[in-house]
Design an enzyme around this catalytic site. Sequence first.
Site, PDB file in Angstrom:
ATOM      1  N   HIS A  14      68.764  67.583 -52.429  1.00 34.49           N
ATOM      2  CA  HIS A  14      67.906  68.769 -52.642  1.00 34.49           C
ATOM      3  C   HIS A  14      68.294  69.395 -53.975  1.00 34.49           C
ATOM      4  O   HIS A  14      69.327  70.058 -54.089  1.00 34.49           O
ATOM      5  CB  HIS A  14      68.129  69.778 -51.499  1.00 34.49           C
ATOM      6  CG  HIS A  14      67.283  71.009 -51.603  1.00 34.49           C
ATOM      7  ND1 HIS A  14      66.642  71.551 -50.520  1.00 34.49           N
ATOM      8  CD2 HIS A  14      66.976  71.813 -52.637  1.00 34.49           C
ATOM      9  CE1 HIS A  14      65.976  72.629 -50.887  1.00 34.49           C
ATOM     10  NE2 HIS A  14      66.171  72.813 -52.182  1.00 34.49           N
ATOM     11  N   HIS A  16      66.672  71.314 -57.790  1.00 32.79           N
ATOM     12  CA  HIS A  16      65.555  71.838 -58.592  1.00 32.79           C
ATOM     13  C   HIS A  16      65.829  71.511 -60.057  1.00 32.79           C
ATOM     14  O   HIS A  16      66.807  72.015 -60.620  1.00 32.79           O
ATOM     15  CB  HIS A  16      65.424  73.355 -58.424  1.00 32.79           C
ATOM     16  CG  HIS A  16      65.122  73.755 -57.017  1.00 32.79           C
ATOM     17  ND1 HIS A  16      63.835  73.900 -56.546  1.00 32.79           N
ATOM     18  CD2 HIS A  16      65.941  74.000 -55.965  1.00 32.79           C
ATOM     19  CE1 HIS A  16      63.876  74.238 -55.266  1.00 32.79           C
ATOM     20  NE2 HIS A  16      65.142  74.296 -54.883  1.00 32.79           N
ATOM     21  N   LYS A 100      57.666  68.310 -48.825  1.00 33.08           N
ATOM     22  CA  LYS A 100      58.376  69.569 -48.627  1.00 33.08           C
ATOM     23  C   LYS A 100      57.455  70.646 -48.080  1.00 33.08           C
ATOM     24  O   LYS A 100      56.379  70.901 -48.632  1.00 33.08           O
ATOM     25  CB  LYS A 100      58.947  70.026 -49.977  1.00 33.08           C
ATOM     26  CG  LYS A 100      59.650  71.368 -49.946  1.00 33.08           C
ATOM     27  CD  LYS A 100      61.011  71.286 -49.274  1.00 33.08           C
ATOM     28  CE  LYS A 100      61.638  72.664 -49.123  1.00 33.08           C
ATOM     29  NZ  LYS A 100      62.859  72.831 -49.888  1.00 33.08           N
ATOM     30  N   HIS A 137      61.778  74.189 -45.596  1.00 33.69           N
ATOM     31  CA  HIS A 137      62.444  75.457 -45.916  1.00 33.69           C
ATOM     32  C   HIS A 137      62.282  76.310 -44.661  1.00 33.69           C
ATOM     33  O   HIS A 137      61.207  76.851 -44.406  1.00 33.69           O
ATOM     34  CB  HIS A 137      61.813  76.127 -47.140  1.00 33.69           C
ATOM     35  CG  HIS A 137      62.524  77.394 -47.520  1.00 33.69           C
ATOM     36  ND1 HIS A 137      63.293  77.518 -48.650  1.00 33.69           N
ATOM     37  CD2 HIS A 137      62.630  78.580 -46.873  1.00 33.69           C
ATOM     38  CE1 HIS A 137      63.838  78.723 -48.702  1.00 33.69           C
ATOM     39  NE2 HIS A 137      63.435  79.395 -47.626  1.00 33.69           N
ATOM     40  N   HIS A 175      68.951  73.217 -46.539  1.00 34.62           N
ATOM     41  CA  HIS A 175      69.928  74.293 -46.740  1.00 34.62           C
ATOM     42  C   HIS A 175      70.105  75.144 -45.480  1.00 34.62           C
ATOM     43  O   HIS A 175      69.816  76.336 -45.470  1.00 34.62           O
ATOM     44  CB  HIS A 175      69.592  75.166 -47.948  1.00 34.62           C
ATOM     45  CG  HIS A 175      68.118  75.448 -48.162  1.00 34.62           C
ATOM     46  ND1 HIS A 175      67.300  75.933 -47.169  1.00 34.62           N
ATOM     47  CD2 HIS A 175      67.334  75.303 -49.248  1.00 34.62           C
ATOM     48  CE1 HIS A 175      66.091  76.078 -47.653  1.00 34.62           C
ATOM     49  NE2 HIS A 175      66.075  75.697 -48.903  1.00 34.62           N
ATOM     50  N   ASP A 248      70.839  72.299 -53.535  1.00 37.35           N
ATOM     51  CA  ASP A 248      69.892  73.374 -53.856  1.00 37.35           C
ATOM     52  C   ASP A 248      70.235  74.002 -55.200  1.00 37.35           C
ATOM     53  O   ASP A 248      70.031  75.206 -55.406  1.00 37.35           O
ATOM     54  CB  ASP A 248      69.828  74.438 -52.753  1.00 37.35           C
ATOM     55  CG  ASP A 248      68.535  75.253 -52.831  1.00 37.35           C
ATOM     56  OD1 ASP A 248      67.643  74.886 -53.622  1.00 37.35           O
ATOM     57  OD2 ASP A 248      68.426  76.256 -52.109  1.00 37.35           O
TER      58      ASP A 248
HETATM   59  O1  DOR Z   1      67.527  80.167 -53.702  1.00 38.00           O
HETATM   60  C1  DOR Z   1      66.580  79.400 -53.799  1.00 38.00           C
HETATM   61  N1  DOR Z   1      66.079  79.026 -55.003  1.00 38.00           N
HETATM   62  N2  DOR Z   1      66.010  78.936 -52.691  1.00 38.00           N
HETATM   63  C2  DOR Z   1      64.893  78.206 -52.716  1.00 38.00           C
HETATM   64  O2  DOR Z   1      64.424  77.842 -51.669  1.00 38.00           O
HETATM   65  C3  DOR Z   1      64.197  77.924 -53.997  1.00 38.00           C
HETATM   66  C4  DOR Z   1      65.123  77.988 -55.117  1.00 38.00           C
HETATM   67  C5  DOR Z   1      64.433  78.012 -56.466  1.00 38.00           C
HETATM   68  O3  DOR Z   1      63.491  77.240 -56.668  1.00 38.00           O
HETATM   69  O4  DOR Z   1      64.849  78.788 -57.323  1.00 38.00           O
HETATM   70 ZN    ZN Z   2      65.714  74.634 -52.946  1.00 30.64          ZN
END
Ligand code: DOR
Ligand code: ZN
Length: 346
Positions: A14, A16, A100, A137, A175, A248
């Site tokens: 997971h 980003h 997702k 989520h 998470h 995450d």
């Molecule tokens: O803290 C987070 N940031 N939780 C998420 O689910 C998304 C993520 C983000 O994309 O910044």
């Molecule tokens: Zn995330």
Amino acid sequence: MTSELTIKKPDDWHVHFRDGAMMQAVLPDTSAHFGRALVMPNLVPPVVTMKDAEAYRQRITASIPKGSSFKPLMTLYLTQDTDPDDVAAAFSAGLITAVKLYPAGATTNSDSGVRDVSKVTAVLERMAEIGLPLCVHGEVTDADVDIFDREAVFIDKVLDPLRQRTPGLRVIMEHVTTEDGVKYVQSAAKDLAATITTHHLMINRNHIFQGGIRPHYYCLPIAKREKHRLALRQAAVSGDSRFFLGTDSAPHVDGAKESACGCAGVYNAPNTLACLAHVFEEEGALDKLEAFVSLNGASYYGLSVSEEMITLKKQPTPVTTDAKLSTAEGEVTVFNPMCDVHWCVV
Ligand code: DOR
Ligand code: ZN
């Protein structure tokens, strides 16, 4: 006392990466330590169709540092308009690894997410049929539910009914942050797993307010009270193959975090493995680290384990990680575990 650990190269289930300049800046941190990563689709606009995922994968691939064997695993962002045929085509082409589900409004860039899960039944049924996992989520967004209860309420009100309605659907609770989540996963007969982040193993909700408000510890789901952190630790170090790492890692520039309405997200890609070695050592479970970071996730997704290895070493003095990552969009603060970490990847 173990001071050196060689394990199969880990995967991050997971992450980003964002896009453009931010992606260019953060990719080297993940590709340095991880063989694969499941890339979240919450871009603006989101990665909704097979065509979007193809284009995003190409942009990522073009940014991977030369000589790296890193492989991005793509996901699609489920919306109420998602076409089951498009999802199935993307899966059978080997383009996507999961879909997702963001409840609309639950987190960063989730506005196009799902408002009413009954509207995505056809997609979920198709996914169950073809064996395509759903990453969830797991938080309700109702204003009258306390932010610290959102995960537990989601399990009761949304996730469990959804799983009952869709037998055979493989689900990953992303998470997971509560004892309730851990117990729910442990109680499932099959088809359910969970990722756990590095930061939720290290901080509880007190850290967010220690001596003042600390926006770099604000993420969603929000860190919970200590008993939940301890339950997550037990799950992570247990060796139970249903629990695996999803960092995450979610970069936001400092200006967006240190604001009157700061964004949720912790950027932990650079020091995640060092921090995890610290956590597993504290728990007397260094021998379980490889299962958590390198074996369990691959096994859940039916993928082979990496043939490459990495080595972690414990240093006599604390290892420092750069506190900030410079990007063309601004600086990004790296997760500060607020304790001395002696481990590093060598
Ligand atoms: O803290 C987070 N940031 N939780 C998420 O689910 C998304 C993520 C983000 O994309 O910044
Ligand atoms: Zn995330």
